[in-house]
Each structure stands twice: as structure tokens, then as C-alpha cells.
Design a protein around this motif. Structure first.
Motif, PDB file in Angstrom:
ATOM      1  N   LYS A  98      37.139  48.766  45.470  1.00  0.00           N
ATOM      2  CA  LYS A  98      36.533  49.265  44.248  1.00  0.00           C
ATOM      3  C   LYS A  98      35.413  48.337  43.811  1.00  0.00           C
ATOM      4  CE  LYS A  98      40.774  51.501  42.643  1.00  0.00           C
ATOM      5  NZ  LYS A  98      41.761  51.575  41.549  1.00  0.00           N
ATOM      6  N   GLN A  99      34.518  48.854  42.962  1.00  0.00           N
ATOM      7  CA  GLN A  99      33.432  48.042  42.444  1.00  0.00           C
ATOM      8  C   GLN A  99      33.983  46.975  41.509  1.00  0.00           C
ATOM      9  OE1 GLN A  99      30.566  50.583  40.630  1.00  0.00           O
ATOM     10  NE2 GLN A  99      29.893  51.503  42.557  1.00  0.00           N
ATOM     11  N   GLN A 100      33.543  45.739  41.729  1.00  0.00           N
ATOM     12  CA  GLN A 100      34.090  44.606  40.989  1.00  0.00           C
ATOM     13  C   GLN A 100      32.959  43.728  40.471  1.00  0.00           C
ATOM     14  OE1 GLN A 100      36.545  42.701  43.863  1.00  0.00           O
ATOM     15  NE2 GLN A 100      38.103  44.310  43.884  1.00  0.00           N
ATOM     16  N   ARG A 101      33.293  42.996  39.427  1.00  0.00           N
ATOM     17  CA  ARG A 101      32.356  42.016  38.871  1.00  0.00           C
ATOM     18  C   ARG A 101      33.088  40.686  38.759  1.00  0.00           C
ATOM     19  NH1 ARG A 101      29.748  44.487  33.514  1.00  0.00           N
ATOM     20  NH2 ARG A 101      28.679  42.465  33.637  1.00  0.00           N
TER      21      ARG A 101
ATOM     22  N   CYS B  38      33.844  37.290  36.933  1.00  0.00           N
ATOM     23  CA  CYS B  38      33.791  36.597  35.642  1.00  0.00           C
ATOM     24  C   CYS B  38      33.608  35.114  35.932  1.00  0.00           C
ATOM     25  CB  CYS B  38      35.072  36.847  34.843  1.00  0.00           C
ATOM     26  SG  CYS B  38      35.152  35.922  33.283  1.00  0.00           S
ATOM     27  N   LYS B  39      32.443  34.577  35.572  1.00  0.00           N
ATOM     28  CA  LYS B  39      32.153  33.182  35.891  1.00  0.00           C
ATOM     29  C   LYS B  39      32.988  32.217  35.047  1.00  0.00           C
ATOM     30  CE  LYS B  39      28.175  32.911  32.732  1.00  0.00           C
ATOM     31  NZ  LYS B  39      26.743  32.587  32.610  1.00  0.00           N
ATOM     32  N   GLU B  40      33.388  32.664  33.853  1.00  0.00           N
ATOM     33  CA  GLU B  40      34.203  31.776  33.015  1.00  0.00           C
ATOM     34  C   GLU B  40      35.614  31.609  33.579  1.00  0.00           C
ATOM     35  OE1 GLU B  40      32.326  34.113  31.762  1.00  0.00           O
ATOM     36  OE2 GLU B  40      30.858  33.008  30.548  1.00  0.00           O
ATOM     37  N   CYS B  41      36.198  32.730  34.100  1.00  0.00           N
ATOM     38  CA  CYS B  41      37.560  32.685  34.633  1.00  0.00           C
ATOM     39  C   CYS B  41      37.601  32.544  36.144  1.00  0.00           C
ATOM     40  CB  CYS B  41      38.329  33.946  34.218  1.00  0.00           C
ATOM     41  SG  CYS B  41      38.427  34.193  32.434  1.00  0.00           S
ATOM     42  N   ASP B  42      36.446  32.716  36.829  1.00  0.00           N
ATOM     43  CA  ASP B  42      36.332  32.592  38.274  1.00  0.00           C
ATOM     44  C   ASP B  42      37.265  33.577  38.993  1.00  0.00           C
ATOM     45  OD1 ASP B  42      35.327  31.640  40.644  1.00  0.00           O
ATOM     46  OD2 ASP B  42      36.747  29.962  40.788  1.00  0.00           O
ATOM     47  N   VAL B  43      37.228  34.854  38.558  1.00  0.00           N
ATOM     48  CA  VAL B  43      38.019  35.905  39.200  1.00  0.00           C
ATOM     49  C   VAL B  43      37.163  37.165  39.300  1.00  0.00           C
ATOM     50  CG1 VAL B  43      40.278  35.079  38.436  1.00  0.00           C
ATOM     51  CG2 VAL B  43      38.980  36.647  36.980  1.00  0.00           C
ATOM     52  N   LEU B  44      37.541  38.067  40.211  1.00  0.00           N
ATOM     53  CA  LEU B  44      36.893  39.362  40.342  1.00  0.00           C
ATOM     54  C   LEU B  44      37.638  40.378  39.501  1.00  0.00           C
ATOM     55  CD1 LEU B  44      36.157  39.457  44.179  1.00  0.00           C
ATOM     56  CD2 LEU B  44      34.501  39.177  42.334  1.00  0.00           C
ATOM     57  N   VAL B  45      36.884  41.146  38.705  1.00  0.00           N
ATOM     58  CA  VAL B  45      37.477  42.128  37.805  1.00  0.00           C
ATOM     59  C   VAL B  45      36.812  43.476  38.056  1.00  0.00           C
ATOM     60  CG1 VAL B  45      37.965  42.713  35.407  1.00  0.00           C
ATOM     61  CG2 VAL B  45      37.854  40.317  36.092  1.00  0.00           C
ATOM     62  N   GLU B  46      37.622  44.531  38.063  1.00  0.00           N
ATOM     63  CA  GLU B  46      37.103  45.881  38.239  1.00  0.00           C
ATOM     64  C   GLU B  46      36.161  46.243  37.089  1.00  0.00           C
ATOM     65  OE1 GLU B  46      38.817  50.447  38.765  1.00  0.00           O
ATOM     66  OE2 GLU B  46      40.159  48.709  38.738  1.00  0.00           O
ATOM     67  N   ASP B  47      35.109  46.986  37.397  1.00  0.00           N
ATOM     68  CA  ASP B  47      34.106  47.327  36.384  1.00  0.00           C
ATOM     69  C   ASP B  47      34.732  47.994  35.166  1.00  0.00           C
ATOM     70  OD1 ASP B  47      32.054  46.222  37.737  1.00  0.00           O
ATOM     71  OD2 ASP B  47      31.271  48.086  38.600  1.00  0.00           O
ATOM     72  N   LYS B  48      35.667  48.913  35.390  1.00  0.00           N
ATOM     73  CA  LYS B  48      36.268  49.645  34.279  1.00  0.00           C
ATOM     74  C   LYS B  48      37.075  48.733  33.349  1.00  0.00           C
ATOM     75  CE  LYS B  48      36.667  53.958  36.886  1.00  0.00           C
ATOM     76  NZ  LYS B  48      37.605  54.994  37.383  1.00  0.00           N
ATOM     77  N   LEU B  49      37.592  47.642  33.881  1.00  0.00           N
ATOM     78  CA  LEU B  49      38.455  46.755  33.104  1.00  0.00           C
ATOM     79  C   LEU B  49      37.737  45.485  32.675  1.00  0.00           C
ATOM     80  CD1 LEU B  49      41.745  47.041  35.206  1.00  0.00           C
ATOM     81  CD2 LEU B  49      41.112  48.309  33.154  1.00  0.00           C
ATOM     82  N   TYR B  50      36.440  45.383  33.015  1.00  0.00           N
ATOM     83  CA  TYR B  50      35.747  44.133  32.709  1.00  0.00           C
ATOM     84  C   TYR B  50      35.630  43.916  31.192  1.00  0.00           C
ATOM     85  CZ  TYR B  50      32.339  40.356  33.006  1.00  0.00           C
ATOM     86  OH  TYR B  50      31.702  39.142  32.886  1.00  0.00           O
ATOM     87  N   ARG B  51      35.339  44.989  30.444  1.00  0.00           N
ATOM     88  CA  ARG B  51      35.216  44.837  28.993  1.00  0.00           C
ATOM     89  C   ARG B  51      36.550  44.401  28.375  1.00  0.00           C
ATOM     90  NH1 ARG B  51      32.610  49.518  25.364  1.00  0.00           N
ATOM     91  NH2 ARG B  51      30.771  48.195  25.540  1.00  0.00           N
ATOM     92  N   GLU B  52      37.661  45.002  28.812  1.00  0.00           N
ATOM     93  CA  GLU B  52      38.975  44.604  28.292  1.00  0.00           C
ATOM     94  C   GLU B  52      39.295  43.163  28.655  1.00  0.00           C
ATOM     95  OE1 GLU B  52      41.958  47.283  29.510  1.00  0.00           O
ATOM     96  OE2 GLU B  52      40.991  49.072  28.670  1.00  0.00           O
TER      97      GLU B  52
END
Length: 354
Positions: free
Chosen positions: A291-294, A296-310
Motif C-alpha cells: 500500500k502507499q505509505q509515508r 514519519c521522520k519524527e517517529c522513523d516509521v512508515l505509515v499508510e496514507d489514510k492513517l497518516y493524519r490520525e
């Protein structure tokens, strides 16, 4: 076109006024006082009437500036002397306060009650007092509401009884000195054993001999009566005896007392941890799904686009964001949870020193 000029009215506007109201013979009478002066007058702290009353005038409605009629005053009070009537209203009338003033008074009294409860109780396991923050939290748990018509001490004793029914808390013992003549000293020792008192020190060589011990506050009056049999006497040394060395707290003691708070605390921590687990996304599982992921440089983890705001709204991200601004490396979810809980524990204990 001419317009009529509005002349200034000789009207004294009453602002920042404390109104005292009294109903008598079906009529309402009010007086205008200075704020925070009525209670001082009733407790005899303030004795100058001019410092309490804004004017020696009786109103039927202060806010509208309507004066009371002389006939009504004579009928209700038997006199038309404004000063005497003002004093009677000041003593017997009901003080009208604003919502903010009432809220401030209740908040201050709530704090006073919590302070008295803290001074008179201990944790039965550690024999040390709870913090003021913990006491306030427990008072909220039992849905305690302040009664402005009762003293803080009376309400504190009622709160202690309710807290003892639900939480690990008990009255702090009294430290007393018991004395009796030498021939009666053996009888005094028997009574100490009967009362299950904790003996702190014993001086048999004194004149008269004495025992320093700790007893339950509820048996103090009965002790005074029973000591008459041995011609003894009781002297209160401390109204709340705590464990020795209470001025400093070991970090382990902090954890121990936090565990004595009601069982709802671990549930809250579990809920927070569970919600953070739902918000965090595992890198391995997401890579497998493609799935498409982004990142997070602060937490150093990959997060799904849909859940990035949460994820950005989660406590984990906010905590790591603060660390990132301070130049600190990011923490994992588990490490972040532990660090935030320790910070909350220190925050609860910072207001009180054992």
C-alpha cells in the motif's frame, strides 16, 4: 432640525457590588455592600460598618436603584432607621454572588477539604500520606460535592469515611503520651495492650512513668474515661502520626503509592496503549501489502496514507515531535508509553513533599 438635548441624570450607578437580600413580611429588602466584605463582617474580622456598606440605604431592588418605602420598612422592621435595618439585613440576609465568585469559593473550599483529608489520612501499607493530587482525584471518584453551609473540617471527616469504604486509606493514628502513678503503671500497660496501641517509647523511671504510643483517633475519648481507673492522664503529641523519614521519598515509594490508586488507572493506561497500537502501523506488514505509505521522520516509521493524519494526532507522534525539536532520537511506541506514564507520575507528585 432641532434635537432635544439629553441632560445628565444625577444617578449613582452601582458597579462591582455585593448584594445582601432579606425577605420579611412578604417584601424584599436589599443593601449594597463592597465585595468580599460581608463574610469579613459576619466573622467579626471587619468591625467598621462604613467599610462594608456602600451606602446606608435600603433598597427594594439594588440593580434598578429602587429605594424601599418608609412604610414598608416600619411595617417589616418596626423602625425606619436605615442604619439599624442595614445591620439586620447584613446579619440575617442572603448574600448574592455571581457565578464566577461562587465557583471560586467552592473550588477554594474543595482544596481546603482535600488538604485536611491529606493531613488526617495515610496509606495503610506505607504509613505515609497520599499527595494532594491523589486525594482530589479520589474525591472526584466518589462524586463529592462541596456544601457551602458546612465547615471544611466537617465535610473532610465525611469524605474520609466514604473513601475508607472504597479505597486503601485510613485515619492517621494519634501519637499520645500516657502517664500514671508507679503503683498503677502495670494497669496502664494492660490497657495499652487492650487498645492494640503501638508503643513508641516507655519511661518507667520517670516521675510519673509514661508511655508514648499511637492509638486510633476514634478511641481517644474512651481512653480518657478508662484512664480514670488507674489515675492516669493522656496528652496528645501529634494529631497525625506518619512514618518516619517522610520528608523525602524514594522513587520506589512513588511507584508504590501510585499503585494504591483505584484499579481504574491501569485500565486507562491499557486503553491508551491499545489506541496507540491501532494508530501505529507495522513496517513489515505494510510492505507485504504494497500500500502507499509515508515516512514519519519524527517517529522513523512508515505509515499508510489514510492513517497518516490520525498518526500525527497520536500521543506517540506528539511526544517524538517534542524530542525531535530538542535534538533527541525518536522512541518506539512501547518506550514512548513508558516515558509518558513516568512523566504523569512525577506530575502527580510534584505538588507535595512527603
Amino acid at each position: 432640525m432641532s434635537r432635544s438635548l439629553v441632560q445628565p441624570v444625577g444617578q449613582k450607578r452601582l458597579t462591582n457590588v455585593a448584594v445582601v437580600r432579606l425577605r420579611k413580611h412578604g417584601q424584599r429588602f436589599e443593601i449594597a455592600c463592597f465585595p468580599n466584605k460581608v463574610l469579613s463582617w459576619r466573622t467579626r474580622v471587619e468591625k467598621d460598618l462604613d467599610e462594608v456598606l456602600q451606602s446606608h440605604t435600603v433598597y427594594s431592588n439594588v440593580s434598578k436603584g429602587v429605594l424601599a418605602k418608609s412604610k414598608e420598612l416600619t411595617k417589616a422592621f418596626g423602625t425606619d432607621d436605615q442604619t439599624k435595618i442595614c445591620i439586620e439585613i447584613l446579619e440575617k440576609g442572603e448574600l448574592q454572588v455571581s457565578g464566577k465568585e461562587r465557583e471560586a469559593q467552592l473550588s477554594s473550599q474543595f482544596r481546603d477539604i482535600a488538604t485536611i483529608v491529606m493531613e488526617k489520612t495515610i496509606n495503610p501499607e506505607t504509613r505515609r500520606p497520599y499527595t494532594i493530587t491523589m486525594i482530589e482525584r479520589l474525591m472526584h471518584e466518589i462524586h463529592f460535592a462541596v456544601d457551602p453551609n458546612l465547615t471544611s473540617k466537617e465535610q473532610a471527616l465525611k469524605v474520609i469515611k466514604k473513601l475508607m469504604e472504597r479505597f486503601p486509606i485510613k485515619r492517621a493514628p494519634l501519637r499520645v503520651r500516657l502517664t500514671a502513678p508507679k503503683p498503677k503503671f502495670a494497669g496502664l500497660m494492660d490497657k495499652v495492650v487492650e487498645w492494640n496501641a503501638i508503643v513508641i517509647s516507655k519511661d518507667e523511671s520517670g516521675n510519673p512513668p509514661s508511655i508514648v504510643c499511637e492509638i486510633e483517633p476514634s478511641i481517644l475519648h474512651s481512653c480518657e474515661e478508662r484512664l480514670k481507673d488507674v489515675q492516669g492522664r493522656v496528652e496528645v503529641l501529634s494529631v497525625s502520626a506518619h512514618a518516619e523519614g517522610g520528608s523525602s521519598v524514594d522513587p520506589h515509594d512513588n511507584v508504590e503509592e501510585l499503585q494504591t490508586v483505584p484499579a481504574k488507572e491501569p485500565d486507562v493506561v491499557a486503553q491508551i496503549s491499545e489506541s496507540m497500537q491501532k494508530q501505529s502501523i507495522s513496517t513489515e506488514s505494510q510492505e507485504g501489502q504494497g500500500k502507499q505509505q509515508r515516512r514519519c521522520k519524527e517517529c522513523d516509521v512508515l505509515v499508510e496514507d489514510k492513517l497518516y493524519r490520525e498518526h500525527c494526532k497520536s500521543g506517540w507522534h506528539k511526544h517524538n515531535y517534542t524530542r525531535h525539536k530538542n535534538g533527541l532520537p525518536p522512541l518506539s511506541q512501547e518506550e514512548c508509553t513508558v516515558e509518558m506514564e513516568l512523566a504523569d507520575a512525577k506530575k502527580d507528585l510534584k505538588d507535595y513533599d512527603f
